[in-house]
Design an enzyme around this catalytic site. Sequence first.
Site, PDB file in Angstrom:
ATOM      1  N   ASP B 226    -102.075  39.254   3.137  1.00 26.50           N
ATOM      2  CA  ASP B 226    -102.389  39.477   1.722  1.00 26.50           C
ATOM      3  C   ASP B 226    -101.734  40.774   1.251  1.00 26.50           C
ATOM      4  OD1 ASP B 226    -104.245  40.481   3.602  1.00 26.50           O
ATOM      5  OD2 ASP B 226    -105.869  40.623   2.157  1.00 26.50           O
ATOM      6  N   ASP B 254     -90.426  32.599   0.580  1.00 23.38           N
ATOM      7  CA  ASP B 254     -90.150  32.087  -0.759  1.00 23.38           C
ATOM      8  C   ASP B 254     -90.464  33.134  -1.825  1.00 23.38           C
ATOM      9  OD1 ASP B 254     -88.966  29.685  -0.315  1.00 23.38           O
ATOM     10  OD2 ASP B 254     -90.685  28.445  -0.823  1.00 23.38           O
TER      11      ASP B 254
END
Lengths: 364, 364
Positions: B226, B254
């Site tokens: 995270d 990505d």
Amino acid sequence: SRTHRIAVLAGDGIGPEVMTESLRVLDAVESKFGFTTERSEALVGGAAIDDGGHPLPDATISACEASDGILFGSVGGPKWENLPPDTQPERGALLPLRKHFGLFANLRPGVCLPSLTHASPVKNELIPNGFDVLCVRELTGGVYFGSPKGREERDGETVAFDTMIYKRSEIERILHVAFTAAMGRGKRLVSVDKANVLASSVLWREVATEVAKDYPEVELEHLYVDNAAMQLCRRPDSFDVLVTENLFGDILSDEMAMISGSLGMLPSASLGSKKEGSDLYFGMYEPSGGSAPDIAGQGIANPIAQILSVAMLLRFSLGEADAAQAIEDAVAKAIDDGYRTGDIATGAASEKKVGTKEMADAIL
Amino acid sequence: SRTHRIAVLAGDGIGPEVMTESLRVLDAVESKFGFTTERSEALVGGAAIDDGGHPLPDATISACEASDGILFGSVGGPKWENLPPDTQPERGALLPLRKHFGLFANLRPGVCLPSLTHASPVKNELIPNGFDVLCVRELTGGVYFGSPKGREERDGETVAFDTMIYKRSEIERILHVAFTAAMGRGKRLVSVDKANVLASSVLWREVATEVAKDYPEVELEHLYVDNAAMQLCRRPDSFDVLVTENLFGDILSDEMAMISGSLGMLPSASLGSKKEGSDLYFGMYEPSGGSAPDIAGQGIANPIAQILSVAMLLRFSLGEADAAQAIEDAVAKAIDDGYRTGDIATGAASEKKVGTKEMADAIL
Ligand SMILES: CC(C)[C@H](C(=O)O)[C@@H](O)C(=O)O
Ligand SMILES: CC(C)[C@H](C(=O)O)[C@@H](O)C(=O)O
């Protein structure tokens, strides 16, 4: 007059100082709207470890159990970083609280106000009007709590495993929360999964599509998590409500928070079931950011995330929607009036640069 | 003269048109550096489904088996989107290719050239010199292939599950790839996991720390996933090499690609084991972006990602490092000279706006 009970868990780092300010704001709406709160303060996180060796003492759980909702600050810091993960402040307090109280629905607004786009890492021209996304994260299922989880020896080497698992009913209930939220906002819901790889995501997508039938006004779109991670950085303003499973929600809601520009502005709610015969939830309310040990004790932290967490508590757990709205309006006004803590300041002459207490004063 | 065998899988969307240009560049370095390639073209993805019903026909696997490396275009498009996931072009071709050839190490450069920061969604002032990150993603383990994976009925309701699992040896070998890459670059490696929640991540972190002892010059840092998702959007230029497990790598690489500003510029390599008695790998090389069906057939796609994929093929699988370097230099020169396809153009008068073929001409 109406009385509510709340548990106040200030925690570590900037937690106590922003908590103090948020409770002053709570005092103010109490007298203005004619209700009172009984506040039970309890230790959590590093503060609790230092006191009695455990990040979530039984006394704290009891205080929470006796309350209508939990106001939480933040936990963690370098002092406790080298403890085993299970006993660290974040992991050892947050996960058990979520599980114990069945807090399955994590609502995380990701708001970038039009006047604060400079604080976002994203180019201003991509977010000319800022943005306002609501991330709904499933919080008690998936790979966080699935079993088996652990390690063993196989063919002479160590193998470690976790289980990502969802029951239909777990997916249904979080989708209902997300669709209901979308109904109250822009009526667009993006459900994020990895259905091209994960069996649990295939079920997630099926259930999302089914639950959608109960909300014909809401437009549902499915995105793969890798694509969602991309779109959030380029087109955060294309989202209204985003719903996803626990691990993806952990990653995407933090990405979204960073993109919004100030973690110090973002509250969150972790909701359990509705209370019997009522539309109110038992829930826990906390800033999206962390305990920020680097700036703790200096009186410069932005208290807004904690203050807006009070507003969410009032709305979802105490049924004091007018008081919640008053707080939200006052925060917007303070920003409009140019008050800025360091995290959201640009240095422009029109800004009034303030510390934690002065920001709360402005809001008050 | 030296001869190499390659399999050419152009695929769908813009795949065939950028492949054509990249093969012209390959022709050029062949005559310049005195080697030849035998190219075996084969169907893959939607094109293969249309031809014979399967996204990865046996003939294609055979062509790849007979080669020293695979040059891959891209697969997928709206036409095949409603097939069951298993038989879709992306999933049905990529995952079996990775598994069949043991392509466990996915190298994805995330480069934003100083002259192209305008194309990044991140504010220019945060990346004044652009950035250059290498993401090393584990590609054949974790929750992608772990078993059990599926669904069953439990207590009268459907439950779906996936298994995130890693063996010590799987973690070791990808960490060695990452540390070796870091040694050839800035000597800083960030290992991304979720060791505060996942047992598989706890093992990952342990092994990373152990393998680090073999590379005392490399500085190793651990980040939770995270946090990594946050840092990538705010401080992409703080990373040198990033290594992570399959699912986290899918998401973060990505995100990083989007943040770099042009997917059309980014190649990738998926490497298997070293060939016997050699330092070369069997591998598959492809653009990081997708098949971009919306612009396919218009001659406007940026061919650079495919052309740089040829360079990676030459370097890692064919042992033609000089030819690889020549291609990379020529690409940099074309950008310096102002050549821009639509995805990286600003409209500035100094730019030469070109299509797919003209960009390849400039590079040639
Ligand atoms: C501390 C950690 C276990 C937790 C999580 O992963 O859920 C945190 O990152 C969060 O998002 O609240
Ligand atoms: C198509 C899909 C299965 C694949 C993956 O998740 O690995 C893709 O997203 C990728 O990154 O190559």
